[in-house]
Write an enzyme that holds these catalytic residues in place. Structure first.
Site, short mmCIF file in Angstrom:
data_model
loop_
_atom_site.label_atom_id
_atom_site.label_comp_id
_atom_site.label_asym_id
_atom_site.label_seq_id
_atom_site.Cartn_x
_atom_site.Cartn_y
_atom_site.Cartn_z
N TRP A 75 0.83 -1.21 0.00
CA TRP A 75 0.00 0.00 0.00
C TRP A 75 0.87 1.26 0.00
O TRP A 75 1.89 1.32 0.68
CB TRP A 75 -0.87 -0.01 1.25
CG TRP A 75 -1.47 1.31 1.61
CD1 TRP A 75 -0.89 2.32 2.32
CD2 TRP A 75 -2.78 1.76 1.26
NE1 TRP A 75 -1.77 3.37 2.44
CE2 TRP A 75 -2.94 3.06 1.81
CE3 TRP A 75 -3.85 1.20 0.55
CZ2 TRP A 75 -4.11 3.79 1.67
CZ3 TRP A 75 -5.02 1.93 0.42
CH2 TRP A 75 -5.14 3.21 0.98
N MET A 76 0.41 2.30 -0.73
CA MET A 76 1.06 3.61 -0.65
C MET A 76 -0.02 4.68 -0.50
O MET A 76 -1.04 4.61 -1.19
CB MET A 76 1.85 3.87 -1.93
CG MET A 76 2.47 5.26 -1.98
SD MET A 76 3.48 5.53 -3.44
CE MET A 76 2.24 5.90 -4.66
N ASN A 77 0.20 5.68 0.37
CA ASN A 77 -0.62 6.90 0.29
C ASN A 77 0.30 8.11 0.12
O ASN A 77 1.10 8.12 -0.82
CB ASN A 77 -1.70 7.01 1.36
CG ASN A 77 -1.27 6.91 2.80
OD1 ASN A 77 -0.84 5.86 3.26
ND2 ASN A 77 -1.41 7.98 3.57
N ASP A 78 0.20 9.12 0.94
CA ASP A 78 0.83 10.43 0.67
C ASP A 78 2.30 10.37 0.20
O ASP A 78 3.10 9.64 0.77
CB ASP A 78 0.86 11.29 1.93
CG ASP A 78 -0.41 11.25 2.71
OD1 ASP A 78 -1.40 10.69 2.23
OD2 ASP A 78 -0.41 11.78 3.84
N GLN A 81 4.21 7.32 2.09
CA GLN A 81 3.57 6.52 3.12
C GLN A 81 3.40 5.11 2.57
O GLN A 81 2.70 4.90 1.57
CB GLN A 81 2.19 7.11 3.45
CG GLN A 81 2.26 8.43 4.18
CD GLN A 81 2.67 8.25 5.63
OE1 GLN A 81 1.87 7.88 6.47
NE2 GLN A 81 3.94 8.50 5.93
N TRP A 113 -3.82 0.07 4.16
CA TRP A 113 -3.09 1.01 5.04
C TRP A 113 -2.68 0.33 6.35
O TRP A 113 -3.51 -0.28 7.01
CB TRP A 113 -4.00 2.20 5.33
CG TRP A 113 -3.30 3.30 6.09
CD1 TRP A 113 -2.66 4.36 5.56
CD2 TRP A 113 -3.21 3.43 7.52
NE1 TRP A 113 -2.14 5.15 6.56
CE2 TRP A 113 -2.46 4.60 7.77
CE3 TRP A 113 -3.65 2.67 8.60
CZ2 TRP A 113 -2.17 5.04 9.06
CZ3 TRP A 113 -3.35 3.10 9.89
CH2 TRP A 113 -2.62 4.28 10.10
N PHE A 122 4.31 8.86 10.03
CA PHE A 122 3.33 9.54 9.19
C PHE A 122 4.03 10.59 8.32
O PHE A 122 5.24 10.72 8.33
CB PHE A 122 2.25 10.20 10.06
CG PHE A 122 1.12 9.25 10.45
CD1 PHE A 122 1.26 7.88 10.35
CD2 PHE A 122 -0.10 9.74 10.93
CE1 PHE A 122 0.22 7.01 10.71
CE2 PHE A 122 -1.14 8.90 11.28
CZ PHE A 122 -0.99 7.54 11.18
N SER A 123 3.22 11.37 7.63
CA SER A 123 3.75 12.27 6.61
C SER A 123 4.62 13.39 7.19
O SER A 123 4.51 13.75 8.36
CB SER A 123 2.61 12.88 5.81
OG SER A 123 2.04 11.87 5.04
N GLU A 168 -5.07 18.35 6.43
CA GLU A 168 -3.88 17.52 6.49
C GLU A 168 -2.85 18.03 5.47
O GLU A 168 -3.16 18.84 4.59
CB GLU A 168 -4.21 16.07 6.12
CG GLU A 168 -5.30 15.43 6.96
CD GLU A 168 -5.58 13.98 6.60
OE1 GLU A 168 -5.66 13.17 7.52
OE2 GLU A 168 -5.74 13.66 5.40
N TRP A 222 -9.35 8.76 -0.38
CA TRP A 222 -9.62 7.92 0.80
C TRP A 222 -10.98 7.23 0.71
O TRP A 222 -11.20 6.22 1.37
CB TRP A 222 -9.54 8.75 2.09
CG TRP A 222 -8.12 8.97 2.56
CD1 TRP A 222 -7.46 10.15 2.62
CD2 TRP A 222 -7.21 7.97 3.04
NE1 TRP A 222 -6.18 9.95 3.10
CE2 TRP A 222 -5.99 8.63 3.37
CE3 TRP A 222 -7.28 6.58 3.21
CZ2 TRP A 222 -4.88 7.95 3.86
CZ3 TRP A 222 -6.16 5.91 3.70
CH2 TRP A 222 -5.00 6.59 4.03
C1 FRU Z 1 -3.24 11.98 4.74
C2 FRU Z 1 -2.83 11.32 6.03
C3 FRU Z 1 -1.86 12.19 6.79
C4 FRU Z 1 -1.12 11.22 7.62
C5 FRU Z 1 -1.02 10.04 6.71
C6 FRU Z 1 -1.01 8.71 7.40
O1 FRU Z 1 -3.61 11.12 3.74
O2 FRU Z 1 -3.97 11.04 6.79
O3 FRU Z 1 -2.48 13.23 7.51
O4 FRU Z 1 0.13 11.68 8.03
O5 FRU Z 1 -2.12 10.10 5.84
O6 FRU Z 1 -0.72 7.68 6.53
#
Ligand code: FRU
Length: 614
Positions: free
Chosen positions: A152-155, A171, A179, A211-212, A325, A415
């Protein structure tokens, strides 16, 4: 087969399987001891670089305490397979070579009287291996967007440019495609298109998961980690959120976590620190998302370690329909003038114009302590969106980008459905890199533009359609799209719709999937309809029509459209509007059709390039 391969290790001399009474099943070099309905010990007795763990996505996380010589070295959460294995994830044993390794595993849910952990299929599948197969298994994996090798990848996080290399952290969950276990994954590129995956930059520790956050280059050694050290500030997310520092003295290749973390704590939830050097004040500035209070907080510092709160911005301002965020703050010239303005990026989730997450921004002034937003002619602070698609979130920019560039990219998902999109080996890509700029629109206000980064023209291969002039009416014209590489292409299109109500641009395939983009000459908007774009029913939030203002009044728009295997990014005239949308066509779109309603439209330029990828 692509594999991550390292030399064989000699972990524990005895590879003999000493099956004790409690051991019910095992592969070679792995002993499994069930201790009760939900607790199992897995002892590693053999050699291998990785312990491969079977995952079933529909299951809940098991908590795994990794015991090294009897001490908890780390805790990870893995959706261990209960009834079937979707894929394997690698737990890297190399740093524990020569030690006693036991995984103390608590499997999830009230198994109670119904069933016991020992029935789960994962125990028979856990195995030692010197390799982990990362060859691509995904039809929808983009050909020219950054994706993690697996997981998984996010920010996007901590992006910085140094010595010709664009660093992109993100992330990342190394143990599954949903996640969890937030870690800073790390990739690097010399052209913003071809990415090399490096070892993770920062891993979870006793303060929590990672986190980010952001990175800066400390040119004057203000923090004491050396001249030009790369300093990362990120949120340690344990029981609470606090801000921590890590430093790299090898050009950002490896980071060492600061022993005195955290460097900043608050009583309420705050995250995603974004810092930059302020030349005017000779200090570091930092923006921090005061997430639940739906505002941004501003800090300053002389040494990147001690931060002083200066002010806040946002309470009751702009869109307040979600948490705030991932901020960013930078100054840019306003196109065609001597004026400069500051841009405050406030990603919000939910509350986006088409549901779920989106990038809100404010234009204003920054004096090193306070952000003052511009007001419109009615004296109000307008809500502005950086991207009018559904799939650009957590966008932040690179620090120290060359030539005054403000290069940024986002997480190409939302999200609302990021965890349900139809991929499994990995989940989510980044958007294409884009250059943020400013322009003054006809309403007198300043807006942010997003232009595709210049490096992207390097992707062009063959010019497969080149129609200098064409007129379209109700009866349209169709053009064949390139078939190679899953239909990836770039489309350039100049439309003059002065004599039409609307112009439709349709991408379609033989399976009946279609995406319809429509320029509306009365509303001066472009819409993007993905309701019949292919697979759409994995989430109710996915089928959607997104609409963007075009910031023109003359019925003319220029479009630059990038099609990858599961995304379409439409950049409008000089980047004045952009729509980033995911699509999952059952087969690649093979035709482009142009037609007009309420009159005829002139197409003064249509070019389609096939794209080359390594
Ligand atoms: C935004 C967020 C950030 C947080 C991160 C956690 O997408 O919710 O605020 O640092 O993702 O993965």
């Amino acid at each position: 087969m692509t594999t991550i391969k390292k030399s064989m290790r000699t972990m524990v001399a005895a590879v003999t399987l000493a099956l004790s009474a409690g051991v019910v099943s095992a592969t070679e070099g792995v002993e499994v001891n069930h201790l009760g309905v939900s607790n199992t010990l897995v002892r590693v007795t053999g050699a291998g670089k990785y312990l491969l763990l079977p995952v079933q996505e529909a299951n809940d996380d098991a908590r795994i305490n990794v015991l090294v010589d009897g001490k908890i070295a780390e805790t990870i959460y893995v959706r261990l397979a209960r009834s079937k294995t979707d894929y394997m994830v690698p737990f890297d044993l190399s740093s524990y070579e020569g030690h006693n390794m036991v995984l103390d595993i608590v499997t999830p849910q009230g198994r109670g009287s119904v069933r016991e952990a020992k029935d789960d299929v994962c125990w028979r599948g856990i195995e030692l291996s010197d390799t982990f197969d990362v060859s691509d298994r995904e039809k929808y994996r983009p050909a020219y967007h950054h994706t993690p090798l697996y997981g998984w990848m996010n920010d996007p996080n901590g992006m910085f440019y140094k010595d010709g290399e664009w660093h992109l952290c993100y992330q990342w969950n190394p143990y599954g495609s949903k996640w969890q276990n937030m870690t800073w994954g790390h990739s690097v590129s010399d052209n913003l298109v071809d990415w090399k995956h490096l070892e993770p930059a920062i891993r979870p520790d006793g303060l929590g998961s990672i986190f980010s956050g952001s990175c800066v280059i400390d040119h004057n050694n203000t923090a004491g980690f050396g001249k030009d050290a790369v300093i990362a500030l990120y949120t340690s997310a344990g029981t609470s959120q606090m801000q921590s520092l890590a430093a790299s003295s090898d050009n950002g290749n490896t980071f060492k976590v600061h022993a005195a973390n955290p460097v900043l704590t608050l009583e309420s939830e705050a995250r995603d620190p974004n810092m930059f050097w302020n030349d005017e004040t000779g200090e570091w500035n930092m923006v921090l998302a005061h997430a639940l209070d739906r505002e941004m907080l501003f800090f300053s510092s002389a040494d990147l370690k001690k931060w002083t709160l200066q002010s806040g911005f946002g309470k009751g301002i702009g869109c307040q329909d979600g948490v705030w965020e991932c901020p960013d703050l930078f100054e840019l010239p306003v196109e065609g003038s001597d004026e400069k303005k500051w841009v405050l990026i406030c990603n919000i989730n939910p509350g986006g114009p088409f549901g779920g997450s989106a990038i809100q921004y404010f234009i204003g002034d920054w004096d090193g302590k306070t952000f003052t937003a511009d007001t419109d002619k009615d004296g109000k602070i307008a809500v502005k969106w950086l991207d009018y698609g559904k799939d650009n979130y957590a966008l932040v920019s690179w620090s120290d980008a060359p030539d005054g560039r403000r290069t940024a990219l986002g997480w190409m998902s939302n999200w609302q459905y990021a965890a349900e999109v139809p991929t499994m080996q990995y989940r989510s890509a980044n958007t294409l890199p884009r250059e943020i700029g400013l322009f003054r629109a006809a309403d007198g206000a300043v807006y942010a533009s997003s232009k595709p980064s210049p490096e992207l023209t390097g992707l062009r291969d063959k010019l497969v359609v080149n129609a200098a002039k064409a007129t379209v009416g109700r009866k349209g014209r169709s053009y064949q799209l390139p078939a190679a590489n899953g239909g990836i292409c770039e489309i350039l299109l100049d439309i003059d719709a002065q004599k039409a109500d609307s112009v439709m641009i349709t991408l379609a395939n033989n399976a009946g999937d279609e995406v319809v983009m429509c320029y509306d000459n009365a509303a001066h908007t472009v819409s993007f309809d993905r309701r019949r774009s292919g697979l759409v029913d994995f989430s109710e939030g996915f089928p959607a029509v997104t609409v963007s203002p075009t910031f023109e009044e003359n019925g003319k728009v220029s479009l630059r459209i990038f099609v990858d295997r599961s995304s379409i990014e439409l950049f409008g005239t000089d980047g004045r509007f952009v729509m980033t949308n995911l699509v999952f066509p059952t087969e690649p779109y093979s035709t482009l059709t142009l037609n007009a309603d309420g009159g005829s439209a002139r197409i003064s330029n249509l070019k389609v390039y096939s794209l080359k990828v390594k």
